[in-house]
Enzyme design. Structure first.
Site, PDB file in Angstrom:
ATOM      1  N   SER A 135       0.860  -1.177   0.000  1.00  0.00           N
ATOM      2  CA  SER A 135       0.000   0.000   0.000  1.00  0.00           C
ATOM      3  C   SER A 135       0.900   1.233   0.000  1.00  0.00           C
ATOM      4  O   SER A 135       1.702   1.410   0.916  1.00  0.00           O
ATOM      5  CB  SER A 135      -0.879  -0.028   1.253  1.00  0.00           C
ATOM      6  N   LYS A 161      -1.256  -1.070  -4.356  1.00  0.00           N
ATOM      7  CA  LYS A 161      -2.413  -0.230  -3.970  1.00  0.00           C
ATOM      8  C   LYS A 161      -1.901   1.187  -3.824  1.00  0.00           C
ATOM      9  O   LYS A 161      -0.888   1.411  -3.155  1.00  0.00           O
ATOM     10  CB  LYS A 161      -2.994  -0.760  -2.664  1.00  0.00           C
ATOM     11  N   LYS A 163      -2.930   5.152  -2.700  1.00  0.00           N
ATOM     12  CA  LYS A 163      -3.908   5.984  -2.007  1.00  0.00           C
ATOM     13  C   LYS A 163      -4.318   7.102  -2.945  1.00  0.00           C
ATOM     14  O   LYS A 163      -3.463   7.678  -3.652  1.00  0.00           O
ATOM     15  CB  LYS A 163      -3.276   6.565  -0.743  1.00  0.00           C
ATOM     16  N   ASP A 188      -7.201   3.224  -2.978  1.00  0.00           N
ATOM     17  CA  ASP A 188      -7.887   3.335  -1.680  1.00  0.00           C
ATOM     18  C   ASP A 188      -8.082   4.818  -1.372  1.00  0.00           C
ATOM     19  O   ASP A 188      -7.113   5.572  -1.302  1.00  0.00           O
ATOM     20  CB  ASP A 188      -7.039   2.668  -0.585  1.00  0.00           C
ATOM     21  N   GLU A 213     -11.179   0.970  -3.082  1.00  0.00           N
ATOM     22  CA  GLU A 213     -11.423   0.750  -1.655  1.00  0.00           C
ATOM     23  C   GLU A 213     -11.985   2.011  -1.003  1.00  0.00           C
ATOM     24  O   GLU A 213     -11.443   3.106  -1.194  1.00  0.00           O
ATOM     25  CB  GLU A 213     -10.094   0.329  -0.996  1.00  0.00           C
ATOM     26  N   ASP A 238     -13.567  -1.030   3.620  1.00  0.00           N
ATOM     27  CA  ASP A 238     -12.625  -1.156   4.733  1.00  0.00           C
ATOM     28  C   ASP A 238     -13.328  -0.545   5.952  1.00  0.00           C
ATOM     29  O   ASP A 238     -14.027  -1.251   6.702  1.00  0.00           O
ATOM     30  CB  ASP A 238     -11.321  -0.421   4.341  1.00  0.00           C
ATOM     31  N   LYS A 262      -9.722  -6.240   8.436  1.00  0.00           N
ATOM     32  CA  LYS A 262      -8.687  -5.841   9.402  1.00  0.00           C
ATOM     33  C   LYS A 262      -9.155  -6.351  10.744  1.00  0.00           C
ATOM     34  O   LYS A 262     -10.252  -5.988  11.204  1.00  0.00           O
ATOM     35  CB  LYS A 262      -8.551  -4.319   9.465  1.00  0.00           C
ATOM     36  N   GLY A 290      -4.090  -3.874   6.464  1.00  0.00           N
ATOM     37  CA  GLY A 290      -3.011  -3.597   7.408  1.00  0.00           C
ATOM     38  C   GLY A 290      -3.173  -2.225   8.040  1.00  0.00           C
ATOM     39  O   GLY A 290      -3.897  -1.369   7.521  1.00  0.00           O
TER      40      GLY A 290
END
Ligand code: OSB
Ligand code: MG
Length: 369
Positions: A135, A161, A163, A188, A213, A238, A262, A290
């Site tokens: 990520s 991934k 952001k 995400d 996400e 998430d 998670k 994570g």
């Protein structure tokens, strides 16, 4: 089994690099290590909450308070046979999932150790290695992001991934696709958008992303369902999924097609396993999320990700993606093929470097029965 001693440690570890998302920047991970002593064995858990309520309302401070005043007293000196019974001791206490998780993880770890079982076996895991991704936070420039992606792909990570947030989304994804072609890629947003951004988010459909996400707010299951109807790309939730029950509702409503599990966000290993089962019954893929964990939380994540429904690469990167030095020995290492072995030794499967842990400890409290 009976827990007769609990130690809480507030620990700070500097990240190799700051981690920026739409909610802000984390440059130093502050977390709580929970150690329990039961029937002559020791177990470890990690409270994943951040120091500030940016990702969720919990913080290291609230978790410390709730552990000290409510959760530790609820479990100390109580008899139990299996760690899945432990959350019943605090069933009447609302919220504070990450605080609960740290203590429940420690109970699982001690129980597994006592039985001579690995955490993965204790949970019902079936894999001996798990596929992992990385990520990557929001970067100062696109060039820097492309460099990082190239480096992680060279190391073998199985999916990337990135952001996103308004102003750092469609054009950035376009550049990543232009440079790296059809790599397994996802984004995400950590709740940075609203349904009013739906037509903008539709533009992401052009890039063949594995998933988007958490584009919308934590409590927006209805709006996520409306957005999912407008997109070909699967949505993954998430923040919105706080229990097996909210996972079931999200899948049944069509708010998402994939769930990021998670363990801290749902309140511990027992709830995480239930959420896994609910998704599996509905044919929805899950993967392990994570929270920039130390080796202790990471070992718990590896065990969880060995369950059969975890069919997509998780945000469980190697220790060296986050830390100069981890608190477990050996550190978590990734194979060249982008997998991490699931430890098969009893309990955590890693040794905790107690001396190093002590040197990173900002505050400590001991509770004994
Ligand atoms: O949204 O998945 C997230 C880290 C902190 C808080 C929230 C998130 C993340 C990550 C990092 O994406 C995942 C990791 O490598 O631990
Ligand atoms: Mg996320």
């Amino acid at each position: 089994m009976k827990i007769d001693r609990v130690e809480l440690r507030l620990v700070a570890m500097a990240l190799k690099e700051p981690f920026t998302t739409s909610f802000g920047t984390v440059d130093r991970k502050e977390f709580i290590v929970v150690t329990v002593y039961a029937d002559g064995v020791r177990g470890y858990g990690e409270v994943a909450a951040l120091p500030a309520p940016l990702y969720s309302y919990e913080t290291t401070g609230t978790a410390w308070l709730v552990l000290e005043q409510f959760l530790v007293p609820a479990v100390l000196g109580r008899e139990w046979c299996h760690p899945a019974e432990v959350p019943r001791f605090w069933k009447h206490l609302r919220g504070h999932a990450m605080a609960k998780c740290g203590l429940e993880q420690a109970a699982w770890c001690a129980w597994a150790e006592g039985q001579g079982l690995s955490l993965a076996r204790a949970l019902g895991g079936t894999r001996d290695r798990v596929e992992v991704g990385v990520s990557i936070g929001i970067q100062p420039t696109v060039a820097r992001l492309l460099d990082l992606i190239g480096d992680y792909l060279d190391r073998g990570y199985r999916r990337i991934k990135i952001k996103i947030k308004p102003g750092w989304d469609v054009e950035v994804v376009r550049e990543v696709r232009r440079h790296f072609g059809s790599i397994p890629l996802m984004v995400d947003a950590n709740s940075a958008y609203t349904l009013a951004d739906a037509s903008h988010l539709e533009r992401l459909d052009d890039f063949g992303l594995m998933m988007i996400e958490q584009p919308l707010e934590e409590d927006d299951l209805v709006d996520h369902a409306a957005l999912q109807r407008r997109l070909r790309t699967p949505l993954c939730l998430d923040e919105s999924i706080t229990s097996a029950s909210s996972g079931r509702k999200a899948l049944d409503l069509g708010s998402c097609r994939i769930i990021n599990i998670k363990v801290g966000r749902v309140g511990g290993p027992t709830a995480a396993r239930e959420l896994h089962d609910v998704a599996r019954e509905r044919g929805a893929p899950v993967w392990c999320g994570g929270m920039l964990e130390s080796g202790i939380g990471r070992a718990h994540n590896l065990a969880l990700a060995s369950l059969p429904g975890f069919v997509l690469p998780g945000d469980i990167s190697a220790s060296d993606r986050y830390w100069h030095r981890d608190i477990v020995v050996p550190p978590v290492v990734m194979n060249r093929d982008g997998t991490i072995p699931v430890p098969d030794g009893p309990g955590l499967g890693f040794a905790v470097d107690e001396q190093y842990l002590e040197s990173l400890t900002l505050k400590k409290a001991v509770f004994a029965h």
